[in-house]
Motif scaffolding. Structure first.
Motif, PDB file in Angstrom:
ATOM      1  N   ARG A 149     -24.000  11.163 -85.271  1.00  0.00           N
ATOM      2  CA  ARG A 149     -23.877   9.759 -85.702  1.00  0.00           C
ATOM      3  C   ARG A 149     -24.010   9.624 -87.222  1.00  0.00           C
ATOM      4  O   ARG A 149     -23.368   8.787 -87.839  1.00  0.00           O
ATOM      5  CB  ARG A 149     -24.925   8.898 -84.972  1.00  0.00           C
ATOM      6  CG  ARG A 149     -24.513   8.595 -83.522  1.00  0.00           C
ATOM      7  CD  ARG A 149     -25.680   8.083 -82.711  1.00  0.00           C
ATOM      8  NE  ARG A 149     -26.225   6.829 -83.228  1.00  0.00           N
ATOM      9  CZ  ARG A 149     -25.815   5.616 -82.856  1.00  0.00           C
ATOM     10  NH1 ARG A 149     -24.849   5.478 -81.969  1.00  0.00           N
ATOM     11  NH2 ARG A 149     -26.372   4.535 -83.352  1.00  0.00           N
ATOM     12  N   GLU A 150     -24.860  10.470 -87.800  1.00  0.00           N
ATOM     13  CA  GLU A 150     -24.984  10.442 -89.281  1.00  0.00           C
ATOM     14  C   GLU A 150     -23.643  10.763 -89.928  1.00  0.00           C
ATOM     15  O   GLU A 150     -23.283  10.182 -90.959  1.00  0.00           O
ATOM     16  CB  GLU A 150     -26.014  11.473 -89.746  1.00  0.00           C
ATOM     17  CG  GLU A 150     -27.442  10.965 -89.696  1.00  0.00           C
ATOM     18  CD  GLU A 150     -28.440  12.109 -89.900  1.00  0.00           C
ATOM     19  OE1 GLU A 150     -28.093  13.111 -90.573  1.00  0.00           O
ATOM     20  OE2 GLU A 150     -29.554  12.000 -89.356  1.00  0.00           O
ATOM     21  N   ILE A 151     -22.904  11.684 -89.325  1.00  0.00           N
ATOM     22  CA  ILE A 151     -21.587  12.031 -89.888  1.00  0.00           C
ATOM     23  C   ILE A 151     -20.626  10.856 -89.720  1.00  0.00           C
ATOM     24  O   ILE A 151     -19.947  10.445 -90.673  1.00  0.00           O
ATOM     25  CB  ILE A 151     -21.033  13.317 -89.224  1.00  0.00           C
ATOM     26  CG1 ILE A 151     -21.941  14.496 -89.557  1.00  0.00           C
ATOM     27  CG2 ILE A 151     -19.592  13.589 -89.677  1.00  0.00           C
ATOM     28  CD1 ILE A 151     -21.654  15.756 -88.779  1.00  0.00           C
ATOM     29  N   LEU A 152     -20.581  10.282 -88.521  1.00  0.00           N
ATOM     30  CA  LEU A 152     -19.649   9.161 -88.275  1.00  0.00           C
ATOM     31  C   LEU A 152     -19.954   7.984 -89.212  1.00  0.00           C
ATOM     32  O   LEU A 152     -19.046   7.281 -89.649  1.00  0.00           O
ATOM     33  CB  LEU A 152     -19.733   8.682 -86.825  1.00  0.00           C
ATOM     34  CG  LEU A 152     -19.341   9.677 -85.732  1.00  0.00           C
ATOM     35  CD1 LEU A 152     -19.328   8.996 -84.360  1.00  0.00           C
ATOM     36  CD2 LEU A 152     -17.969  10.284 -85.966  1.00  0.00           C
ATOM     37  N   ALA A 153     -21.219   7.805 -89.514  1.00  0.00           N
ATOM     38  CA  ALA A 153     -21.608   6.675 -90.378  1.00  0.00           C
ATOM     39  C   ALA A 153     -21.000   6.799 -91.775  1.00  0.00           C
ATOM     40  O   ALA A 153     -20.791   5.806 -92.468  1.00  0.00           O
ATOM     41  CB  ALA A 153     -23.130   6.596 -90.461  1.00  0.00           C
ATOM     42  N   LEU A 184     -14.473   0.548 -80.171  1.00  0.00           N
ATOM     43  CA  LEU A 184     -14.698   1.052 -81.540  1.00  0.00           C
ATOM     44  C   LEU A 184     -15.589   0.159 -82.390  1.00  0.00           C
ATOM     45  O   LEU A 184     -16.214   0.620 -83.334  1.00  0.00           O
ATOM     46  CB  LEU A 184     -13.356   1.230 -82.264  1.00  0.00           C
ATOM     47  CG  LEU A 184     -12.381   2.242 -81.653  1.00  0.00           C
ATOM     48  CD1 LEU A 184     -11.046   2.207 -82.392  1.00  0.00           C
ATOM     49  CD2 LEU A 184     -12.965   3.649 -81.700  1.00  0.00           C
ATOM     50  N   HIS A 185     -15.589  -1.150 -82.070  1.00  0.00           N
ATOM     51  CA  HIS A 185     -16.324  -2.068 -82.947  1.00  0.00           C
ATOM     52  C   HIS A 185     -17.493  -2.770 -82.255  1.00  0.00           C
ATOM     53  O   HIS A 185     -18.271  -3.451 -82.906  1.00  0.00           O
ATOM     54  CB  HIS A 185     -15.365  -3.097 -83.550  1.00  0.00           C
ATOM     55  CG  HIS A 185     -14.361  -2.468 -84.482  1.00  0.00           C
ATOM     56  ND1 HIS A 185     -14.675  -2.093 -85.770  1.00  0.00           N
ATOM     57  CD2 HIS A 185     -13.079  -2.098 -84.275  1.00  0.00           C
ATOM     58  CE1 HIS A 185     -13.612  -1.537 -86.336  1.00  0.00           C
ATOM     59  NE2 HIS A 185     -12.633  -1.517 -85.444  1.00  0.00           N
ATOM     60  N   GLN A 186     -17.577  -2.671 -80.937  1.00  0.00           N
ATOM     61  CA  GLN A 186     -18.696  -3.345 -80.262  1.00  0.00           C
ATOM     62  C   GLN A 186     -19.633  -2.361 -79.581  1.00  0.00           C
ATOM     63  O   GLN A 186     -20.570  -2.764 -78.900  1.00  0.00           O
ATOM     64  CB  GLN A 186     -18.156  -4.382 -79.265  1.00  0.00           C
ATOM     65  CG  GLN A 186     -17.434  -5.516 -79.996  1.00  0.00           C
ATOM     66  CD  GLN A 186     -16.778  -6.519 -79.082  1.00  0.00           C
ATOM     67  OE1 GLN A 186     -16.685  -6.320 -77.873  1.00  0.00           O
ATOM     68  NE2 GLN A 186     -16.308  -7.616 -79.644  1.00  0.00           N
ATOM     69  N   HIS A 187     -19.355  -1.090 -79.721  1.00  0.00           N
ATOM     70  CA  HIS A 187     -20.255  -0.060 -79.181  1.00  0.00           C
ATOM     71  C   HIS A 187     -20.414   1.029 -80.241  1.00  0.00           C
ATOM     72  O   HIS A 187     -19.728   1.016 -81.255  1.00  0.00           O
ATOM     73  CB  HIS A 187     -19.702   0.520 -77.878  1.00  0.00           C
ATOM     74  CG  HIS A 187     -19.820  -0.457 -76.749  1.00  0.00           C
ATOM     75  ND1 HIS A 187     -18.840  -1.376 -76.456  1.00  0.00           N
ATOM     76  CD2 HIS A 187     -20.830  -0.703 -75.877  1.00  0.00           C
ATOM     77  CE1 HIS A 187     -19.232  -2.128 -75.450  1.00  0.00           C
ATOM     78  NE2 HIS A 187     -20.439  -1.747 -75.072  1.00  0.00           N
ATOM     79  N   GLY A 188     -21.320   1.954 -79.969  1.00  0.00           N
ATOM     80  CA  GLY A 188     -21.560   3.033 -80.926  1.00  0.00           C
ATOM     81  C   GLY A 188     -22.022   2.453 -82.245  1.00  0.00           C
ATOM     82  O   GLY A 188     -22.795   1.489 -82.292  1.00  0.00           O
ATOM     83  N   LEU A 189     -21.514   2.994 -83.330  1.00  0.00           N
ATOM     84  CA  LEU A 189     -21.915   2.495 -84.652  1.00  0.00           C
ATOM     85  C   LEU A 189     -21.208   1.188 -84.991  1.00  0.00           C
ATOM     86  O   LEU A 189     -21.581   0.505 -85.952  1.00  0.00           O
ATOM     87  CB  LEU A 189     -21.593   3.539 -85.723  1.00  0.00           C
ATOM     88  CG  LEU A 189     -22.441   4.811 -85.680  1.00  0.00           C
ATOM     89  CD1 LEU A 189     -21.879   5.842 -86.650  1.00  0.00           C
ATOM     90  CD2 LEU A 189     -23.893   4.511 -86.036  1.00  0.00           C
ATOM     91  N   GLU A 233     -28.443   5.785 -74.127  1.00  0.00           N
ATOM     92  CA  GLU A 233     -29.511   6.086 -75.096  1.00  0.00           C
ATOM     93  C   GLU A 233     -28.944   6.648 -76.395  1.00  0.00           C
ATOM     94  O   GLU A 233     -29.475   6.399 -77.474  1.00  0.00           O
ATOM     95  CB  GLU A 233     -30.478   7.140 -74.518  1.00  0.00           C
ATOM     96  CG  GLU A 233     -31.325   6.661 -73.373  1.00  0.00           C
ATOM     97  CD  GLU A 233     -32.048   7.830 -72.684  1.00  0.00           C
ATOM     98  OE1 GLU A 233     -33.068   7.561 -72.062  1.00  0.00           O
ATOM     99  OE2 GLU A 233     -31.584   8.993 -72.759  1.00  0.00           O
ATOM    100  N   GLY A 234     -27.872   7.443 -76.270  1.00  0.00           N
ATOM    101  CA  GLY A 234     -27.307   8.092 -77.458  1.00  0.00           C
ATOM    102  C   GLY A 234     -26.372   7.169 -78.237  1.00  0.00           C
ATOM    103  O   GLY A 234     -25.841   7.582 -79.257  1.00  0.00           O
ATOM    104  N   GLY A 235     -26.156   5.961 -77.743  1.00  0.00           N
ATOM    105  CA  GLY A 235     -25.281   5.017 -78.450  1.00  0.00           C
ATOM    106  C   GLY A 235     -23.836   5.492 -78.491  1.00  0.00           C
ATOM    107  O   GLY A 235     -23.145   5.345 -79.502  1.00  0.00           O
ATOM    108  N   LEU A 276     -17.721   8.103 -80.760  1.00  0.00           N
ATOM    109  CA  LEU A 276     -18.371   9.281 -80.198  1.00  0.00           C
ATOM    110  C   LEU A 276     -18.338   9.111 -78.680  1.00  0.00           C
ATOM    111  O   LEU A 276     -18.945   8.176 -78.143  1.00  0.00           O
ATOM    112  CB  LEU A 276     -19.815   9.366 -80.706  1.00  0.00           C
ATOM    113  CG  LEU A 276     -20.613  10.580 -80.264  1.00  0.00           C
ATOM    114  CD1 LEU A 276     -19.957  11.874 -80.734  1.00  0.00           C
ATOM    115  CD2 LEU A 276     -22.044  10.509 -80.819  1.00  0.00           C
ATOM    116  N   PHE A 277     -17.573   9.968 -78.017  1.00  0.00           N
ATOM    117  CA  PHE A 277     -17.434   9.853 -76.559  1.00  0.00           C
ATOM    118  C   PHE A 277     -18.162  10.996 -75.860  1.00  0.00           C
ATOM    119  O   PHE A 277     -18.212  12.124 -76.370  1.00  0.00           O
ATOM    120  CB  PHE A 277     -15.956   9.913 -76.148  1.00  0.00           C
ATOM    121  CG  PHE A 277     -15.161   8.698 -76.547  1.00  0.00           C
ATOM    122  CD1 PHE A 277     -15.404   7.466 -75.965  1.00  0.00           C
ATOM    123  CD2 PHE A 277     -14.159   8.789 -77.504  1.00  0.00           C
ATOM    124  CE1 PHE A 277     -14.668   6.342 -76.332  1.00  0.00           C
ATOM    125  CE2 PHE A 277     -13.416   7.670 -77.875  1.00  0.00           C
ATOM    126  CZ  PHE A 277     -13.667   6.440 -77.284  1.00  0.00           C
TER     127      PHE A 277
END
Ligand SMILES: O=C(CO)COP(=O)(O)O
Length: 297
Positions: free
Chosen positions: A288-292, A24-29, A68-70, A35-36
């Motif tokens: 990702r814009e939503i998760l941000a 949750l904190h070292q990958h994705g945003l 690529e999609g983070g 986002l899985f």
């Protein structure tokens, strides 16, 4: 807007917390949301899901897309994890699915047999395991017993347990169906009662209320329904599943409502990879814009 659960809220052992922290904190945003990319549909539905974009039948293509999609992680069954995860080990967190079945038998006694262990997950460097629990299936007793062993092993080895909580069976069909508000709400609560660290649910449909128990016959909006589902999971984090391919606006609305309800994240597969590569990444950017907008503390 509801506050999102943070890792400190979830009563986790050190091992589980360390692994979920990585996800949750070292990958994705890196903002506590997730986002899985799920990729077990080749087993659950068969290769028919790959006609839309034949490239998606190649696990290497999907792993590269996850990077690529983070994405915060990719969910794979044991066979693909053994043969393909190695190239991406450590770069994209692995959720090892421990059970699964084909769609071929009628699912009126749905039970998803185990074919991998929590120890396999440790050996492969996974950061979580996934278990499909068929809530309401006539085989529910055997499912709960099988699940208990997985839960205890996950607890012993400090491995986060993500429960795919799927309402199934004839009784559910007579209570609004598997994605009715009643069924999804009950499934979220069941996973929480049975000790899941994270629960994955389908988006609830309050308009499907034929033959459901009394409170669910009232008019609920979809926002009220997803709010209640997230609350029912209490200290269990919630992921909302994508489902079959739908229009982007429908999917974006679902994502926005889920995150606004306090879900930790999204697990969208076919809506991501049943399309051309660049289009997939553009859609992922919108998610990702939503998760941000919804960080967890
Ligand atoms: O988690 C999932 C399958 O395991 C959800 O996948 P879809 O988004 O393709 O429905």
């Amino acid at each position: 807007m509801t506050t999102r659960l943070s890792l400190a809220d979830c009563g986790l052992s050190a091992g589980k917390k360390a692994r979920l922290h990585r996800i949750l904190h070292q990958h994705g945003l890196g903002n506590g949301t997730a986002l899985f990319l799920p990729y077990d549909q080749g087993l659950e539905h068969g290769p028919r899901d790959f006609f839309a974009d034949p490239l998606a039948s190649d696990p290497r293509y999907i792993l590269k897309l996850a990077l690529e999609g983070g994405f915060n992680g990719i969910a794979l069954q044991i066979g693909l994890a053994e043969k393909f995860y190695w190239d991406y080990a450590g770069e994209v967190p692995l959720i090892l699915k421990l059970n699964g079945k084909t769609e071929i038998p009628a699912d009126n006694r749905a039970l998803s047999p185990l074919h991998a262990s929590v120890e396999d997950a440790v050996r492969l460097g996974a950061d979580a395991v996934g278990y499909t629990l068929y809530v309401g299936s006539p085989a529910q007793d055997a499912d709960f017993a099988q699940y208990r062993v997985v839960r205890q092993e996950a607890q012993r080895l400090g491995m986060p347990l993500i429960v795919w909580a799927y309402p199934r069976g004839e009784a559910i069909e007579h209570k609004g169906g598997k994605d009715s508000f009643y069924a999804v709400h009950y499934a979220a609560r069941t996973a929480s009662e049975l000790g899941a660290d994270v629960v994955k649910v389908n988006f609830p449909h309050p308009e499907k209320h034929t033959d459901v128990p009394e409170p669910y016959t009232a008019d609920f909006s979809s926002q009220q329904a997803i709010d209640a589902v997230v609350q029912a999971a209490n200290r269990t984090m919630v992921l909302v599943s994508g489902g079959s391919r739908a229009g982007d606006d429908v999917m974006i609305a679902k994502a926005e409502q889920s995150m606004s309800a306090g879900a930790t994240g999204l697990i969208f597969g076919r809506n991501v990879w049943q399309r051309d590569h660049d289009e997939s990444l553009r859609f992922v950017d919108r998610l990702r814009e939503i998760l941000a907008k919804y960080p967890a503390s």
